[in-house]
Write an enzyme that holds these catalytic residues in place. Sequence first.
Site, PDB file in Angstrom:
ATOM      1  N   GLN A  69      30.688  31.317  40.515  1.00 45.63           N
ATOM      2  CA  GLN A  69      30.894  31.636  39.277  1.00 45.63           C
ATOM      3  C   GLN A  69      30.024  32.938  38.695  1.00 45.63           C
ATOM      4  O   GLN A  69      30.179  33.671  37.558  1.00 45.63           O
ATOM      5  CB  GLN A  69      30.543  30.566  38.291  1.00 45.63           C
ATOM      6  CG  GLN A  69      31.807  29.584  38.608  1.00 45.63           C
ATOM      7  CD  GLN A  69      33.290  29.770  38.225  1.00 45.63           C
ATOM      8  OE1 GLN A  69      33.512  30.771  37.389  1.00 45.63           O
ATOM      9  NE2 GLN A  69      34.311  29.127  38.593  1.00 45.63           N
ATOM     10  N   CYS A  80      43.863  13.678  30.627  1.00 43.63           N
ATOM     11  CA  CYS A  80      45.319  13.770  31.145  1.00 43.63           C
ATOM     12  C   CYS A  80      45.446  15.079  31.672  1.00 43.63           C
ATOM     13  O   CYS A  80      46.527  15.138  32.404  1.00 43.63           O
ATOM     14  CB  CYS A  80      45.922  13.705  29.738  1.00 43.63           C
ATOM     15  SG  CYS A  80      46.021  12.395  28.921  1.00 43.63           S
ATOM     16  N   THR A 117      38.932  34.458  63.980  1.00 46.85           N
ATOM     17  CA  THR A 117      39.263  35.812  63.943  1.00 46.85           C
ATOM     18  C   THR A 117      39.403  36.059  62.529  1.00 46.85           C
ATOM     19  O   THR A 117      39.779  35.160  61.653  1.00 46.85           O
ATOM     20  CB  THR A 117      40.816  35.967  64.303  1.00 46.85           C
ATOM     21  OG1 THR A 117      41.013  35.733  65.722  1.00 46.85           O
ATOM     22  CG2 THR A 117      41.328  37.505  64.115  1.00 46.85           C
ATOM     23  N   ALA A 160      34.641  29.421  49.207  1.00 47.86           N
ATOM     24  CA  ALA A 160      33.570  28.649  49.039  1.00 47.86           C
ATOM     25  C   ALA A 160      33.329  27.439  49.406  1.00 47.86           C
ATOM     26  O   ALA A 160      32.462  26.583  49.545  1.00 47.86           O
ATOM     27  CB  ALA A 160      33.385  29.022  47.439  1.00 47.86           C
ATOM     28  N   THR A 161      34.614  26.720  49.319  1.00 47.81           N
ATOM     29  CA  THR A 161      34.559  25.380  49.802  1.00 47.81           C
ATOM     30  C   THR A 161      34.091  25.039  51.218  1.00 47.81           C
ATOM     31  O   THR A 161      33.265  24.323  51.737  1.00 47.81           O
ATOM     32  CB  THR A 161      36.102  24.774  49.764  1.00 47.81           C
ATOM     33  OG1 THR A 161      36.200  24.572  48.193  1.00 47.81           O
ATOM     34  CG2 THR A 161      36.298  23.245  50.274  1.00 47.81           C
ATOM     35  N   ALA A 163      35.739  35.427  47.167  1.00 51.98           N
ATOM     36  CA  ALA A 163      36.324  36.681  46.589  1.00 51.98           C
ATOM     37  C   ALA A 163      37.439  36.329  45.442  1.00 51.98           C
ATOM     38  O   ALA A 163      37.286  37.184  44.649  1.00 51.98           O
ATOM     39  CB  ALA A 163      37.262  37.470  47.645  1.00 51.98           C
ATOM     40  N   ASN A 198      31.162  25.892  36.751  1.00 52.10           N
ATOM     41  CA  ASN A 198      32.476  26.520  36.604  1.00 52.10           C
ATOM     42  C   ASN A 198      32.973  25.821  35.270  1.00 52.10           C
ATOM     43  O   ASN A 198      33.938  26.702  34.918  1.00 52.10           O
ATOM     44  CB  ASN A 198      33.070  26.005  37.734  1.00 52.10           C
ATOM     45  CG  ASN A 198      33.050  24.468  38.261  1.00 52.10           C
ATOM     46  OD1 ASN A 198      31.999  23.920  38.263  1.00 52.10           O
ATOM     47  ND2 ASN A 198      34.046  23.819  38.312  1.00 52.10           N
TER      48      ASN A 198
END
Lengths: 137, 404
Positions: free
Chosen positions: B181, B328, B242, B73-74, B202, B153
């Site tokens: 999501q 943190c 490919t 997705a990025t 996926a 997300n």
Amino acid sequence: MAYSDKVLDHYNNPRNVGSLDKNDPNVGTGMVGAPECGDVMKLQLKVNPETGIIEDAKFKTFGCGSAIASSSLATEMLKGKTVEQALEIKNTAIVQELSLPPVKIHCSVLAEDAIKAAIADYKKKQSALQASQPVSK
Amino acid sequence: MKMPIYLDNHATTPMDPRVLDAMLPYFTEKFGNAASRNHVFGWQAEEAVEKARKQIADLIGATSKEIIFTSGATESNNLAIKGVAEMYAEKGNHIITVATEHKAVLDTCKHLEKNGYRVTYLPVRQDGLVDLDMLRGAITDKTILVSVMYANNEIGVVQPIAEIGKIVKERGVLFHTDAVQAIGKIPVNVIRDNIDLMSLTAHKLYGPKGVGALYVRRKNPRVQLTAQMDGGGHERGMRSGTLNVPGIVGFGKACEICQQEMPEESVRLKALRDRLKDKLLAELDEVYINGSMESRLPHNLNMSFAYVEGESLLMGINDVAVSSGSACTSATLEPSYVLKALGAGDDLAHSSIRFGIGRFNTEEEIDYVANRVVEVVRKLRELSPLYEMVKEGVDLSKVQWTTH
């Protein structure tokens, strides 16, 4: 991130959790940090007026595991020391003892700040007390 | 009960064994390159890819030719936003997105800003949803793309995508949505929602990592993109390289399973989620739900446990995998920008936990997690100076803190 065994030990079995009477003139209270920064430490120490030795120390901390461990360790380090000795406690000693990674060094700095703030509060109370007492000739 | 318990299904999902079974032959005996046009190895691979393309298209109401395979997705978000920006540069230079988008969208938009594009980052309401009037007001003659995620997300809120699609279409602007999501969890339909481009992956729906897709509309309007990689001109020239045949086969199978099982599975997940929520709310005081409960994914719960810091809570429930919006736990040491965008205050972001329930979680696990969280929150509140102060009647907002 993996925590050191000592951090885990202090997190699972924090030493000296609790509060001392903040109105007691022999008790110094330090509160540092801010909720929006994700850590707040309250550290208290009680000085024996006869011996000048810190005989009790308590903490409460809102913060990550390393912050909890740093303040827990700080209370252990304080007990048995004089106020002047306590002022010598450096954050690097906490870093070393707990094997804190670089991103957690600020937790130890906060613990040192809490010690200094508690001692400053204690000294302020003591000087106010002396000022209000009649001067003996 | 198998330990540790995985409740971080927004980060990634375990692969379904049925997906793995479908993939296995394509690593070994059916290893062909889908672009090899003149032997059986190539034909087998191509046939498998086309089957998967259809399975994915069916899940979202698209046609096979509208599915462009990517690495995830990025890449899909980058291709959609940069591809449209470059292709339609003559039409305009303005893009609208939302403050709570994934970094793959936000940072892509920031990149375009450096190249002279103008980007509007819409704020969200306190429930995490986009204000439609604000969106209408933001569209100008120069706007070429609106990008709004389907479901968030972190807080799982589902944006009013059909309404947004309608508004955007009326203005003749393209509409992209990052739907990673939502896909396979709630019904998504690109025709109903007037979506022109949609990012998919996926590994959030029990498929393999490293494979994703971009839906690119071919009719009303026919969307064009400038390719972001040069090469053999695969995928209608939009994405060279490919094809990852086993990954694509798994992606297709994962979509097929989701489509078949979604009606029952979404009801089951929602029941588990509500069970967790109700237990936590019943046992603990000062617990806040982040984001709309009405417009939300069935398997998401995001809660703030006031006066307890998130990382210390995660440390206490170390046999449960969840995530926190606390500074943190983030690489940047900043609390979650999504929770900050809700305007609830940084302190609640520091105290937040995201639960993402998945296909393989059981009621027994949910009960265990609820009990563990209650136990650890109580313990940490005993340790919390803030909780003590509040119980003494101190108003924390009036305290002079030593901000560091």
